[in-house]
Design an enzyme around this catalytic site. Structure first.
Site, PDB file in Angstrom:
ATOM      1  N   ARG A 173       0.851  -1.184   0.000  1.00 40.84           N
ATOM      2  CA  ARG A 173       0.000   0.000   0.000  1.00 40.84           C
ATOM      3  C   ARG A 173       0.887   1.234   0.000  1.00 40.84           C
ATOM      4  NH1 ARG A 173      -1.983  -3.632   3.876  1.00 40.84           N
ATOM      5  NH2 ARG A 173      -4.093  -4.420   3.425  1.00 40.84           N
ATOM      6  N   LYS A 195      -1.639  -2.849   8.137  1.00 39.13           N
ATOM      7  CA  LYS A 195      -2.783  -2.432   8.939  1.00 39.13           C
ATOM      8  C   LYS A 195      -2.781  -3.178  10.272  1.00 39.13           C
ATOM      9  CE  LYS A 195      -5.925  -1.092   5.213  1.00 39.13           C
ATOM     10  NZ  LYS A 195      -7.248  -1.321   4.599  1.00 39.13           N
ATOM     11  N   HIS A 205      -2.377   3.040  -5.804  1.00 34.56           N
ATOM     12  CA  HIS A 205      -3.139   1.821  -5.534  1.00 34.56           C
ATOM     13  C   HIS A 205      -3.353   1.025  -6.819  1.00 34.56           C
ATOM     14  CE1 HIS A 205      -5.244  -0.450  -2.511  1.00 34.56           C
ATOM     15  NE2 HIS A 205      -6.288  -0.613  -3.302  1.00 34.56           N
ATOM     16  N   ARG A 220      -0.513  -1.230  -7.238  1.00 33.37           N
ATOM     17  CA  ARG A 220      -0.733  -2.398  -6.367  1.00 33.37           C
ATOM     18  C   ARG A 220      -1.677  -3.395  -7.052  1.00 33.37           C
ATOM     19  NH1 ARG A 220      -1.120  -4.169  -0.822  1.00 33.37           N
ATOM     20  NH2 ARG A 220      -3.246  -4.602  -0.122  1.00 33.37           N
ATOM     21  N   HIS A 250      -3.661  -8.861   2.971  1.00 37.72           N
ATOM     22  CA  HIS A 250      -5.103  -8.926   3.181  1.00 37.72           C
ATOM     23  C   HIS A 250      -5.418  -9.880   4.325  1.00 37.72           C
ATOM     24  CE1 HIS A 250      -5.986  -7.655  -1.253  1.00 37.72           C
ATOM     25  NE2 HIS A 250      -5.823  -6.630  -0.462  1.00 37.72           N
ATOM     26  N   TYR A 287      -9.371  -9.654  -7.658  1.00 40.01           N
ATOM     27  CA  TYR A 287      -8.481  -9.715  -8.814  1.00 40.01           C
ATOM     28  C   TYR A 287      -8.786 -10.885  -9.732  1.00 40.01           C
ATOM     29  CZ  TYR A 287      -5.876  -6.575  -5.812  1.00 40.01           C
ATOM     30  OH  TYR A 287      -5.533  -5.529  -5.006  1.00 40.01           O
TER      31      TYR A 287
END
Length: 319
Positions: free
Chosen positions: A165, A189, A261, A264, A287, A296
């Site tokens: 990210r 995150k 992004h 990415r 993720h 995707y």
């Protein structure tokens, strides 16, 4: 605050402050995420103050009808994606207060968000991605080029090579890159760390950038501090990365818009179309679950369908 004293009123602003501290210190939220949460809660506060006829020391009196009316206001004024995010902010905010014993129940928990269309992520084809990175390399290798040209090349080579990210990219320190093992330690995150492979081309671009950086800013030690620096030697911001990419796309002759992004997305799509399994891509992207990574698969399945139609003897397009 360690819990709610029933003899005292819970002020909205105090509750928000405690929530934001929790997000920053315990969940490792980025400054951009904190600003988004604070903005959503400020909007809800203004809505409550409007209904109560004042904007002073606002007590927090959780009421599902307040949230329902706020959701209706959002429906009339903002797009679905913004509606969904703002209601998600309220659910997280009230859940935090409930878990800490400051309120009973989550008044936003039963309010459904709008149904969102699942959009196809924007990305570049392999050819376009190579074209952009080659344009960056040529500009960085040009005699007399600035150190920022080498930085920009390293920036986007690293982004495409690792798929991190943009917030993770600018948070990298020099010590997070292991040139020997060809790995990058990424803080994602929720302050979760993961190791992501990085390719030879990106590592060479990083080495050349660091050499130019040391010559340009001798007092800067990128090994101990920020990897990607601005002209003053400070850490590059996510907003600056977006601005830099916009300029580099224009210089390279692209009319298509691509965000960091989007690079990415390109990373994940290209890996998937080359045969990488979804679980490995999930790990590299950071993720929490496969459902996000599965966005995707539209590209992968399109490719599979084309192969099937061309090769299977019983397909409609088969011979």
């Amino acid at each position: 605050m360690t819990g709610r004293d029933d003899s005292l009123s819970l002020l909205f602003d105090d509750a928000v402050d405690a929530f934001l501290v929790h997000l920053r210190s315990e969940r490792g939220a980025s400054p951009e995420t904190l600003r988004a949460y604070a903005g959503d809660l400020a909007q809800f506060r203004a809505f409550l103050a409007e209904g109560r006829g004042g904007d002073g020391r606002l007590e927090l009196r959780p009421d599902v009808e307040d949230v329902r009316r706020f959701a209706h206001r959002l429906y009339e004024t903002v797009e679905r994606a913004s509606q969904s995010r703002k209601l998600s902010t309220l659910r997280s905010f009230f859940r935090f207060l409930e878990e800490n014993g400051w309120i009973e129940g989550n008044p936003a928990g039963a309010i459904p968000g709008p149904k969102l269309k699942v959009g196809i992520p924007a990305y570049f084809s392999v050819d376009h991605m190579v074209q952009l990175l080659e344009a960056l390399r040529k500009r960085a290798d040009r005699p007399g080029s600035s150190w920022t040209a080498r930085r920009n090349r390293a920036l986007f080579e690293t982004l495409y090579s690792t798929g991190v990210r943009v917030s993770e990219l600018v948070a990298l320190d020099g010590s997070h890159v292991d040139f020997q093992q060809e790995l990058v330690r990424v803080r994602g995150k929720g302050a979760k760390e993961r190791l992501v492979p990085i390719g030879d081309t990106a590592l060479r671009a990083l080495s050349e950038y660091l050499e130019a950086l040391r010559a340009q800013l001798p007092g800067v030690d990128p090994v101990q501090g920020a990897l990607f620096r601005n002209a003053r030697g400070g850490r590059l911001s996510a907003r600056s990365v977006r601005r830099i990419l916009c300029g580099e796309l224009e210089r390279a002759g692209f009319w298509q818009h691509l965000s960091p992004h989007g690079i990415r997305h390109s990373f994940a799509t290209h890996l998937l179309n080359s045969g990488a399994d979804l679980r490995s891509i999930q790990e590299m992207l950071g993720h929490a679950g496969l459902s996000t990574t599965q966005r995707y698969t539209h590209v992968h399945f399109d490719k599979l369908a084309a192969v099937y139609d061309a090769a299977h003897p019983r397909s409609r397009k088969g011979k």
